[in-house]
Design a protein around this motif. Structure first.
Motif, PDB file in Angstrom:
ATOM      1  N   CYS A  86       0.871  -1.176   0.000  1.00  0.00           N
ATOM      2  CA  CYS A  86       0.000   0.000   0.000  1.00  0.00           C
ATOM      3  C   CYS A  86       0.904   1.222   0.000  1.00  0.00           C
ATOM      4  O   CYS A  86       1.729   1.392   0.894  1.00  0.00           O
ATOM      5  CB  CYS A  86      -0.906  -0.011   1.224  1.00  0.00           C
ATOM      6  SG  CYS A  86      -1.802   1.528   1.449  1.00  0.00           S
ATOM      7  N   CYS A  89      -0.134   3.634   3.338  1.00  0.00           N
ATOM      8  CA  CYS A  89       0.242   3.308   4.729  1.00  0.00           C
ATOM      9  C   CYS A  89       1.413   2.336   4.815  1.00  0.00           C
ATOM     10  O   CYS A  89       1.834   1.961   5.905  1.00  0.00           O
ATOM     11  CB  CYS A  89      -0.956   2.760   5.502  1.00  0.00           C
ATOM     12  SG  CYS A  89      -1.377   1.050   5.114  1.00  0.00           S
ATOM     13  N   CYS A 107      -6.709  -1.278   0.175  1.00  0.00           N
ATOM     14  CA  CYS A 107      -5.927  -1.690   1.360  1.00  0.00           C
ATOM     15  C   CYS A 107      -6.866  -1.931   2.539  1.00  0.00           C
ATOM     16  O   CYS A 107      -7.597  -1.032   2.936  1.00  0.00           O
ATOM     17  CB  CYS A 107      -4.912  -0.595   1.690  1.00  0.00           C
ATOM     18  SG  CYS A 107      -4.048  -0.901   3.250  1.00  0.00           S
TER      19      CYS A 107
HETATM   20 ZN    ZN Z   1      -2.947   1.132   3.420  1.00  0.00          ZN
END
Ligand code: ZN
Length: 444
Positions: A86, A89, A107
């Motif tokens: 991702c 994050c 995600c």
């Molecule tokens: Zn994420």
């Protein structure tokens, strides 16, 4: 599932690994009851598949093997899962397990749809054998136990005097660096396998795959997992590994969904052929009577110890409302293990702990049974509470030593005890001499 996880922690079946340091994702420890349960499972598997058969032998291979094994088996090249990052994050996920919304994947951590392209992530744990962290010293923790049985095929054949068809069985740890371990002990990074490589002639491969399917279903029945709880999936053409001519997945109805317990794969002569090619060593079978030499085919029933342990816990878990003699109702939590799987076979109690003659007699019963089975002596609290404690541990039998036992109410009742049955909560009076044969037969 939450109730099962909580019971397992409360009663000492399963703990998070390194819990006081916050744990380690994908690793678990088995506590005092868990280790007994798991051991009973492995011992019974070994008994069924090795000791009770003429055509099976066991082995115990090392966890770390020559890297060449994993090159030949194809694991170094292809034992991987597709991974995505991702970008928002930085979490990593298995690409094939991402949730989907309006046709796009996102995600599960932060909801972002800004993900990298999937790339292959090899699941084998790496280490180094020896003091130099060089490519020459690179080794892997085995991701399956099977390969040791293929590479030792010649040695086992030469020393065991087996003839086809015959099998090698092994129980041991395996390691996979799962991108996202999940579902409690179902998918962890360190786990145990119970695997059989059953070698045969090519013409017998398909029939033996069906034979092993039947054997394995019978096994699950014999440990308390009924057939109707196991889904047999005949993996269709195109979805099996390219070398497999037949594969059955045995799936169990876990609380988190129907998931695989065991795979039974007819792997043809793929594995031995790969090792013959890579090692240059003769792993063929020589039939002296027919004077022919050929590479045996193999059927592989491969089961997970931890998964089956979890299935045993899920299958055994029950809550029921019971009413005591005073008319008060309460919820009884009980693990209805098959007696041969139960961690403790019998709880033994003196009715009162402050009566030395009761305590001494109860300890005599303990000493009599202990060489034959796992026994728990408990003198603390009211008898009803002691029964409940054993119910939660899944103990199938409880024995109470009272004043009748020590002859206070006449010689005809002396040396008899109360035998209480976990599932029915029925109690009966039996003589101490009867206990061992009765219990031994039930837990065999
Ligand atoms: Zn994420």
């Amino acid at each position: 599932m939450e109730k099962i996880v909580s019971l397992c922690k409360r009663r000492g079946f399963i703990f998070q690994s390194s819990e006081i340091y916050g744990g380690l994702n994908g690793f678990w420890d088995f506590g005092p009851l868990g280790v007994e349960l798991k051991r009973n499972l492995k011992d019974f598997w070994w008994r069924r598949n090795v000791r009770e058969r003429d055509d099976m032998v066991g082995m115990d291979g090392s966890i770390i093997m020559n890297r060449a094994v994993w090159k030949a088996s194809g694991h170094e090249e292809t034992f991987s899962d597709p991974m995505v990052d991702c970008k928002s994050c930085k979490a990593r996920h298995r690409a094939d397990q991402l949730p989907e919304k309006d046709g796009t994947k996102y995600c599960p951590n932060c909801g972002s749809r800004d993900l990298t392209e999937p790339r292959a992530f090899n699941l084998m744990f790496k280490s180094y054998a020896g003091p130099l962290e060089s490519d020459d010293n690179l080794v892997y923790l085995r991701p399956e136990t099977a390969q040791a049985m293929f590479v030792q095929f010649r040695n086992v054949l030469d020393t065991s005097r087996q003839k086809l068809p015959f099998g090698i069985a092994q129980i041991g740890k395996a390691f996979r660096n799962e991108i996202n371990p999940r579902n409690y002990i179902f998918r962890s990074r360190e786990f145990e396998q119970m695997e059989i490589e059953y070698f045969c002639r090519a013409e017998d491969g398909l029939a033996l795959t069906d034979y092993w399917l039947e054997q394995r279903l019978k096994f699950y029945e014999d440990i308390g997992i009924p057939r109707d709880k196991i889904h047999v999936v005949d993996i269709p053409d195109g979805e099996r590994a390219f070398y497999s001519k037949k594969t059955y997945d045995l799936e169990y109805e876990f609380p988190f969904g129907v998931s695989e317990l065991e795979g039974i794969a007819y792997r043809t002569d793929y594995d031995l052929s790969r090792h013959i090619e890579a090692s240059g060593k003769p792993l063929e079978y020589h039939d002296q009577e027919k004077n022919e030499k050929f590479v045996p085919h193999v059927v592989e029933p491969s089961a997970g110890v931890d998964r089956t342990t979890l299935a045993l816990l899920c299958e055994a878990f029950d809550e029921e409302t019971v009413t005591d003699e005073n008319g008060k109702s309460e919820v009884r939590t009980v693990l209805r293990f098959h007696p041969r799987m139960a961690p403790i076979k019998v709880g033994i109690f003196p009715l009162l702990k402050n009566k030395p003659e009761l305590v001494a007699k109860a300890k005599e019963v303990v000493a009599k049974l202990r060489p034959h089975m796992a026994v728990s002596y408990d003198e603390a609290g009211a008898i009803g509470r002691r029964y409940r404690r054993q119910d939660e541990a899944g103990t199938p039998f409880c024995v109470t030593v009272d004043f009748d036992t020590v002859g206070e109410n006449g010689p005809e009742k002396a040396d008899t005890v109360t035998l209480r049955h976990r599932d029915s909560m029925q109690q009966e009076r039996v003589s101490i001499d009867e206990l061992l044969p009765r219990l031994a037969a039930a837990i065999l």
